[in-house]
Design an enzyme around this catalytic site. Structure first.
Site, PDB file in Angstrom:
ATOM      1  N   GLU A 182      13.279  -3.617  -0.880  1.00 26.94           N
ATOM      2  CA  GLU A 182      13.959  -3.531  -2.175  1.00 26.94           C
ATOM      3  C   GLU A 182      13.151  -2.759  -3.194  1.00 26.94           C
ATOM      4  O   GLU A 182      13.690  -1.968  -3.982  1.00 26.94           O
ATOM      5  CB  GLU A 182      14.246  -4.948  -2.692  1.00 26.94           C
TER       6      GLU A 182
ATOM      7  N   VAL B 117      12.961   1.335  -4.260  1.00 20.65           N
ATOM      8  CA  VAL B 117      13.785   1.988  -5.286  1.00 20.65           C
ATOM      9  C   VAL B 117      13.920   1.047  -6.483  1.00 20.65           C
ATOM     10  O   VAL B 117      14.472  -0.044  -6.353  1.00 20.65           O
ATOM     11  CB  VAL B 117      15.193   2.333  -4.740  1.00 20.65           C
TER      12      VAL B 117
ATOM     13  N   THR C  12       0.859  -1.184   0.000  1.00 21.95           N
ATOM     14  CA  THR C  12       0.000   0.000   0.000  1.00 21.95           C
ATOM     15  C   THR C  12       0.899   1.238   0.000  1.00 21.95           C
ATOM     16  O   THR C  12       2.124   1.131  -0.029  1.00 21.95           O
ATOM     17  CB  THR C  12      -0.894   0.042   1.245  1.00 21.95           C
TER      18      THR C  12
ATOM     19  N   ASP D  41       8.703  11.688  -4.852  1.00 24.25           N
ATOM     20  CA  ASP D  41       8.956  10.245  -4.838  1.00 24.25           C
ATOM     21  C   ASP D  41      10.423   9.951  -5.124  1.00 24.25           C
ATOM     22  O   ASP D  41      11.022   9.064  -4.506  1.00 24.25           O
ATOM     23  CB  ASP D  41       8.059   9.560  -5.870  1.00 24.25           C
TER      24      ASP D  41
ATOM     25  N   LYS E 287       6.822   3.017   0.640  1.00 25.42           N
ATOM     26  CA  LYS E 287       8.067   3.757   0.901  1.00 25.42           C
ATOM     27  C   LYS E 287       8.019   4.590   2.178  1.00 25.42           C
ATOM     28  O   LYS E 287       9.046   5.158   2.590  1.00 25.42           O
ATOM     29  CB  LYS E 287       8.360   4.707  -0.263  1.00 25.42           C
TER      30      LYS E 287
ATOM     31  N   LYS F 167      13.446   8.170  -2.794  1.00 27.87           N
ATOM     32  CA  LYS F 167      14.283   7.069  -3.251  1.00 27.87           C
ATOM     33  C   LYS F 167      15.767   7.363  -3.070  1.00 27.87           C
ATOM     34  O   LYS F 167      16.525   6.505  -2.606  1.00 27.87           O
ATOM     35  CB  LYS F 167      13.974   6.757  -4.712  1.00 27.87           C
TER      36      LYS F 167
ATOM     37  N   LEU G 249      14.183  -4.076  -9.627  1.00 29.33           N
ATOM     38  CA  LEU G 249      15.635  -4.048  -9.866  1.00 29.33           C
ATOM     39  C   LEU G 249      16.397  -4.294  -8.562  1.00 29.33           C
ATOM     40  O   LEU G 249      16.021  -3.767  -7.508  1.00 29.33           O
ATOM     41  CB  LEU G 249      16.057  -2.698 -10.457  1.00 29.33           C
TER      42      LEU G 249
ATOM     43  N   GLU H 139       2.072   6.637  -8.989  1.00 33.18           N
ATOM     44  CA  GLU H 139       1.442   6.505  -7.684  1.00 33.18           C
ATOM     45  C   GLU H 139      -0.045   6.820  -7.840  1.00 33.18           C
ATOM     46  O   GLU H 139      -0.451   7.397  -8.856  1.00 33.18           O
ATOM     47  CB  GLU H 139       2.087   7.474  -6.681  1.00 33.18           C
TER      48      GLU H 139
ATOM     49  N   ALA I 293      11.586  -0.583  -8.281  1.00 33.07           N
ATOM     50  CA  ALA I 293      10.648  -1.717  -8.399  1.00 33.07           C
ATOM     51  C   ALA I 293      11.385  -3.041  -8.193  1.00 33.07           C
ATOM     52  O   ALA I 293      11.904  -3.297  -7.112  1.00 33.07           O
ATOM     53  CB  ALA I 293       9.914  -1.665  -9.738  1.00 33.07           C
TER      54      ALA I 293
END
Length: 835
Positions: free
Chosen positions: A627, A630, A576, A699, A600, A703, A634, A688, A632
């Site tokens: 993870e 930042v 969420t 955002d 986040k 990150k 990766l 988002e 998605a």
């Protein structure tokens, strides 16, 4: 076989029976609970009897012992409802007779039942008038359960053509007068048993369990579960070839089936192991049962009345090695730790003696003992019911030392249980204790005390009662379940990413079990409207109907349910963007529940909260993983950690971290409005819920701050500079207002685009971290930039480190999208599972 013979001179003499052809069968309360079950018992006896003399010991009909006790207690408290219970007891026995015995043979047995029930009523009337229920009277009352059931079963066997002789156990088993838990006089009992069975040439005997008598023929009982003990006493007395205990399970199991789903049968076990397991709560066999048969080396079989063809468990002198270091796991609840502490105990002999004398004189049984080598304290475990008396007698015994400060007042710790692992082979295997306590520690099970005998057959740990189910499952998984490890997963957020995650879990279900030996079971799901928790698991495919059956979503109730379930290997996945939910992570981590956050908010909130969560994860042996915060799916944060763990240093980071913004500027060419491209990105799931979070650069700020923090930097949001390209007019009002405002500001966006085109450059929203400082903003990049050929929704991160000073370590790929984000959450769940 014993046989009465008449020689020529007319004098009778008796051959001593041949023990090799005598067996003892015991049927417990569930086996004789009702007429249907008694018929099953009849068939078993018929099949087992053959040419072997057989003693059958039986318990009371199902629930009768409890009813008798309840009746007596109500009479004692002057509650006239005891009369209704008396009627219920009588009707149960009369009904059993009518269902089991042919009509023409019922009369005598019905009269016997009525006579016994009248006696019970007379005793209860006396209790009612006196308002007194002594231990002796209680024994007399409960004895009727076995007396009635055994005579009904004897009649049933006779009606079936199996000639059975009923014998009152009180005429054979002699005890002291300790009512409720009488001690057997084995010498007198053996003598009576041998005399009776030698003098009787019957092939089948029915004897009531549980009851006995003292030397004055006053009724006593052998303790709850004493029917097992009756059978063992008789088996020992007649040197039986075998004792079979028939119950409702197919033998002894590696753990309590009420607590563990994947239990395994123990095919064979030694007497010592069985005694340990029964002492520590294994309900299949009554603890004192083992001792009489162990002395004679009589094998004991645990069999299932309802599945007589199944092998069961054999208890014997030495069990054949099975390759496992332990045989079973058991537990005792309702225990209290009593601690005697004080500096005045150090080096002074006699403290232990006085402690145990005080408890023994009060008839308090000590379950567990532990003492530190410093001699500063002694800790003993006792039954919770005895705790108040225990404290009183020990405080009294050490009154002088407490008064003078040499010893502290006795400390009582309640709501505790003992969990024990048992096995003869433990002494031949190193690391058993380490494995046990490591498994408990990883799941947040706090150990209050530890005990292990020098025989190395048992390791016991005192834990909170609330943790018993989890602890036993954890230990069973560690020692017995070599096939897979179960992960119990709770998911909050069932939008695009959440749905993709469930689909991926279903797709990889078999792979995980075969290759990683884990089974992910989703036991709780929630969205903004509903929540559903099911310990048996949620269907990965048909989860929506199950969620609809759930309760209205309540965040506090959902997180409380996660904690209350207290399941082993628990993982909570937050998919969420909910601020309030992120603030609950600490409570979960303190319960050793790992947190996987796609959200986040927590990792980008105040540095103090971020550090608190990281610290709690370390302290409580669980994981806080994010993870997907930042890039998605990766492996950006994971790679950063690997660099640091291997001794590298992060000096500088350059990155495009917004898949949304990269998608927008890769697709905005001036032919359509900037607002329409943003709407396309939202429709395709790249933004988002509120796209302004992406377009404002906030955002991306989050990150780069997360990456800086993971690099070891103490950073807050206000420490990051943001060169925003968005007009203020677009940043207020609703999302609909936002789109309207962007259409009005199209000239502003077109001007930014045209300036980049004129310079032969592309627009990229870039984040940087360099020597403790971080910044984000829209930049024009040329063809020489690593960011120039970044297409679609891709992200790229460049790590400049001590080992990669000039040519950076580059991570590049899709940085947005439900599928890749779900895969990143999936990977974190697997990491949280310890794989």
């Amino acid at each position: 076989m014993g046989k009465r013979c008449i020689p020529d001179n007319g004098m009778a003499f008796i051959y001593i029976f041949n023990s090799l052809h005598m067996q003892v069968l015991k049927f417990g309360g569930s086996s004789v609970a009702n007429a249907e079950n008694i018929n099953k018992v009849t068939e078993i006896i018929k099949n087992k009897k053959n040419n072997t003399r057989t003693i059958v010991v039986v318990s009371a009909l199902g629930g009768i012992t409890d009813l008798l006790l309840k009746t007596a207690t109500r009479a004692e408290t002057n509650d006239e409802s005891y009369k209704a219970l008396l009627l219920e007891i009588e009707n149960k026995h009369l009904q059993a007779v009518k269902e089991l015995i042919p009509v023409q043979q019922q009369s005598a047995l019905l009269s016997l039942v009525k006579k016994n029930c009248n006696e019970i009523e007379d005793i209860c009337n006396g209790i009612f008038l006196l308002r007194e229920l002594s231990a002796r009277t209680r024994d007399r009352i409960v004895s009727y359960g076995e007396l009635l059931s055994s005579q009904i079963i004897a009649a049933r066997l006779n009606a079936a053509g199996l000639i059975a002789e009923w014998k009152d156990a009180r005429e054979i088993i002699e005890t002291d007068s300790n009512h409720g838990m009488a001690a057997v006089n084995f010498a007198a009992t053996d003598k009576k048993a041998r005399a009776y069975f030698n003098a009787n040439d019957s092939a089948l005997f029915i004897i009531p369990g549980f009851i006995a008598a003292d030397k004055n023929q006053i009724t006593t009982t052998l303790g709850r579960g004493g029917s097992d003990y009756t059978a063992a006493i008789l088996a020992s007395a007649v040197d039986a070839s075998v004792l079979e205990i028939w119950t409702d399970v197919s033998g002894m199991m590696t753990a309590d089936p009420r607590l563990v789903n994947n239990i395994k049968l123990i095919p064979q076990i030694s007497y010592q192991e069985a005694m340990e397991l029964s002492h520590f709560g294994a309900k299949v066999i009554y603890p004192p049962t083992i001792q009489p048969v162990m002395k004679k080396g009589i094998p004991v079989w645990i069999k299932n009345t309802f599945a007589p063809e199944e092998a069961g468990t054999v208890i014997k002198n030495e069990a054949t090695a099975t390759g496992t270091s332990i045989q079973g796991i058991s537990s005792i609840n309702n225990m209290v730790l009593l601690s005697l502490e004080g500096s005045g105990m150090v080096g002074i002999p006699g403290f232990s003696k006085r402690l145990f004398e005080a408890l023994a004189n009060a008839s308090i049984n000590v379950i567990l003992i532990t003492q530190g080598s410093s001699e500063h304290s002694i800790c003993v475990g006792v039954d919770e019911h005895a705790s108040a008396v225990a404290k009183e007698v020990v405080d009294k015994a050490f009154a002088y030392e407490i008064e003078t400060g040499k010893v502290d007042p006795i400390i009582l710790e309640k709501q505790l249980s003992i969990v024990a692992i048992v096995g003869d082979n433990m002494k031949n295997h190193s690391g058993i204790s380490g494995k046990m306590f490591a498994a408990l520690g990883r799941n947040g099970v706090s150990v209050r005390a530890i005990a292990q005998g020098s025989s190395e057959r048992n390791i016991s740990a005192v834990i909170n009662t609330a943790d018993v189910k989890k602890a036993i499952n954890v230990l069973h998984e560690a020692f017995f379940e070599t096939t897979y490890r179960q992960v119990n997963l709770f998911i909050a957020g069932l939008g695009n990413v959440g749905q993709k995650l469930l689909a991926q879990l279903q797709q990889q279900k078999q792979f995980l079990q075969e290759h990683l030996r884990i089974q992910v079971k989703v036991v709780g799901i929630a969205n903004s409207k509903k929540m559903y928790v099911n310990e048996d698991g949620v269907d990965f495919i048909n989860w929506q109907p199950e969620l609809e059956k759930g309760e209205p979503m309540n965040l506090a109730a959902f997180t409380a349910a996660i904690q209350a379930k207290n399941l082993r290997n628990s993982v909570f996945a937050d998919i969420t963007a909910n601020d309030e939910l992120a603030m609950t992570y600490g409570d979960l981590l303190q319960k050793s529940i790992s947190v996987v956050a796609c959200n986040k908010v927590a990792a980008s909130s105040s540095y103090a909260y971020y550090k608190k969560l990281k610290g709690l994860a370390t302290e409580f042996n669980c994981q806080f993983l994010f993870e997907t915060n930042v890039g998605a799916g990766l492996p950006i944060i994971g790679t950063l950690k690997d660099l640091l763990h291997s001794g590298d240093q992060i000096n500088r980071i350059q990155a495009v971290l917004s898949g949304t913004l990269n998608f927008v500027f890769n697709n905005y060419d001036g032919t359509t409005s900037f607002a329409s491209v943003v709407k396309q990105a939202q429709d395709e799931g790249y933004t988002e819920p509120d796209p302004r979070l992406d377009l404002s650069g906030k955002d991306v700020m989050r990150k780069i701050m997360i990456l800086a923090r993971e690099s070891g930097e103490q950073m807050e949001m206000e420490d990051i500079s943001n060169n925003s390209f968005m007009p203020e007019s677009c940043m207020t009002g609703s999302v609909a207002d936002f789109y309207t405002a962007m259409e009005k500001e199209e000239a502003h966006f077109k001007k930014i685009l045209d300036a980049a085109k004129a310079a032969g450059k592309k627009l990229k929203f870039v984040a940087s971290y360099d020597k403790g400082k971080a910044a984000v903003g829209l930049q024009q990049v040329d063809e020489q930039s690593d960011f120039y050929h970044l297409y679609g929704k891709d992200n790229v991160v460049l790590f400049y480190t001590d080992r990669y000073p000039e040519q950076p370590l580059v991570i590049k790929g899709a940085g947005a999208g439900a599928e890749v984000t779900a895969s990143g959450v999936f990977a974190d769940i697997i990491r949280a599972a310890g794989v």
